[in-house]
Enzyme design. Structure first.
Site, PDB file in Angstrom:
ATOM      1  N   HIS A   1       4.053 -54.377 -50.301  1.00  0.00           N
ATOM      2  CA  HIS A   1       3.409 -53.566 -51.343  1.00  0.00           C
ATOM      3  C   HIS A   1       4.465 -52.948 -52.241  1.00  0.00           C
ATOM      4  CE1 HIS A   1       4.040 -51.179 -47.715  1.00  0.00           C
ATOM      5  NE2 HIS A   1       4.300 -50.154 -48.507  1.00  0.00           N
TER       6      HIS A   1
ATOM      7  N   HIS B   1       5.302 -49.812 -54.609  1.00  0.00           N
ATOM      8  CA  HIS B   1       4.927 -48.446 -54.992  1.00  0.00           C
ATOM      9  C   HIS B   1       5.177 -48.276 -56.491  1.00  0.00           C
ATOM     10  CE1 HIS B   1       4.985 -46.614 -50.837  1.00  0.00           C
ATOM     11  NE2 HIS B   1       5.727 -47.685 -50.611  1.00  0.00           N
TER      12      HIS B   1
HETATM   13  P1  5GP Z   1       5.873 -47.971 -46.914  1.00  0.00           P
HETATM   14  O1  5GP Z   1       6.672 -46.902 -46.239  1.00  0.00           O
HETATM   15  O2  5GP Z   1       5.413 -49.032 -45.936  1.00  0.00           O
HETATM   16  O3  5GP Z   1       6.571 -48.540 -48.117  1.00  0.00           O
HETATM   17  O4  5GP Z   1       4.611 -47.231 -47.509  1.00  0.00           O
HETATM   18  C1  5GP Z   1       3.329 -47.269 -46.951  1.00  0.00           C
HETATM   19  C2  5GP Z   1       2.477 -46.425 -47.856  1.00  0.00           C
HETATM   20  O5  5GP Z   1       1.120 -46.669 -47.541  1.00  0.00           O
HETATM   21  C3  5GP Z   1       2.706 -44.920 -47.701  1.00  0.00           C
HETATM   22  O6  5GP Z   1       3.049 -44.358 -48.957  1.00  0.00           O
HETATM   23  C4  5GP Z   1       1.370 -44.409 -47.164  1.00  0.00           C
HETATM   24  O7  5GP Z   1       1.037 -43.142 -47.681  1.00  0.00           O
HETATM   25  C5  5GP Z   1       0.404 -45.482 -47.623  1.00  0.00           C
HETATM   26  N1  5GP Z   1      -0.773 -45.624 -46.775  1.00  0.00           N
HETATM   27  C6  5GP Z   1      -0.772 -45.729 -45.421  1.00  0.00           C
HETATM   28  N2  5GP Z   1      -2.040 -45.879 -44.969  1.00  0.00           N
HETATM   29  C7  5GP Z   1      -2.840 -45.877 -46.055  1.00  0.00           C
HETATM   30  C8  5GP Z   1      -4.255 -45.998 -46.233  1.00  0.00           C
HETATM   31  O8  5GP Z   1      -5.031 -46.123 -45.303  1.00  0.00           O
HETATM   32  N3  5GP Z   1      -4.724 -45.961 -47.515  1.00  0.00           N
HETATM   33  C9  5GP Z   1      -3.884 -45.807 -48.584  1.00  0.00           C
HETATM   34  N4  5GP Z   1      -4.450 -45.793 -49.786  1.00  0.00           N
HETATM   35  N5  5GP Z   1      -2.550 -45.699 -48.462  1.00  0.00           N
HETATM   36  C10 5GP Z   1      -2.033 -45.726 -47.204  1.00  0.00           C
END
Ligand code: 5GP
Length: 140
Positions: free
Chosen positions: A101, A103
């Protein structure tokens, strides 16, 4: 390893999300724990765990959609005057959800978001050495 992530459920419509964009390849929705107000995630519909598993064409689509979203953010009531893209690939990079993903993080002065790091000042030969190594790994 279990391929399940919450993003697979969001993509499939089995879990709730506040969606802002969807096409055949990607979906974008509000991050549930935003770094700043308006923080979005752009997610491929295919469940690739890492960049290495992601079709580069779909990877390019993530960036294209991210660009459109950044422009929309600036024009919207999010009211930002800057945008950061961030992608964590791997645990060491801070990845928590193992479905690639991007951001898209809106920025305003003094919002408190930032990357921590210790920039170095390597010698040119050290830069050249690693550049050659990476070129070698690129192959053709
Ligand atoms: P990573 O650290 O993997 O780059 O970021 C994961 C992101 O996913 C985090 O910013 C977290 O807040 C978001 N996230 C985790 N679970 C959910 C969810 O159930 N729904 C949404 N909309 N975002 C999520």
């Amino acid at each position: 390893m279990n391929p399940y992530t919450i993003f697979a459920d969001i993509v499939a419509g089995r879990a709730p999300s506040s969606k802002v964009y969807e096409d055949d390849d990607v979906v974008a929705f509000m991050d549930i724990r935003p770094m700043t107000p308006g923080h979005l995630l752009v997610v491929p519909k295919v469940a690739a765990r890492s960049l290495a598993e992601l079709d580069p064409v779909v990877g390019g689509k993530l960036f294209q959609v991210g660009q459109r979203l950044a422009a929309a953010m600036r024009a919207s009531e999010v009211g930002c005057d800057g945008v950061n893209f961030f992608l964590a690939d791997g645990v060491t990079a801070g990845q928590e959800v193992f479905h690639v993903h991007l951001h898209v993080i809106p920025r305003t002065p003094g919002d408190g978001f930032g990357l921590r790091g210790r920039p170095a000042s390597p010698r040119r030969e050290d830069l050249d050495y690693l550049a050659a190594s990476i070129r070698g790994a690129l192959g053709n």
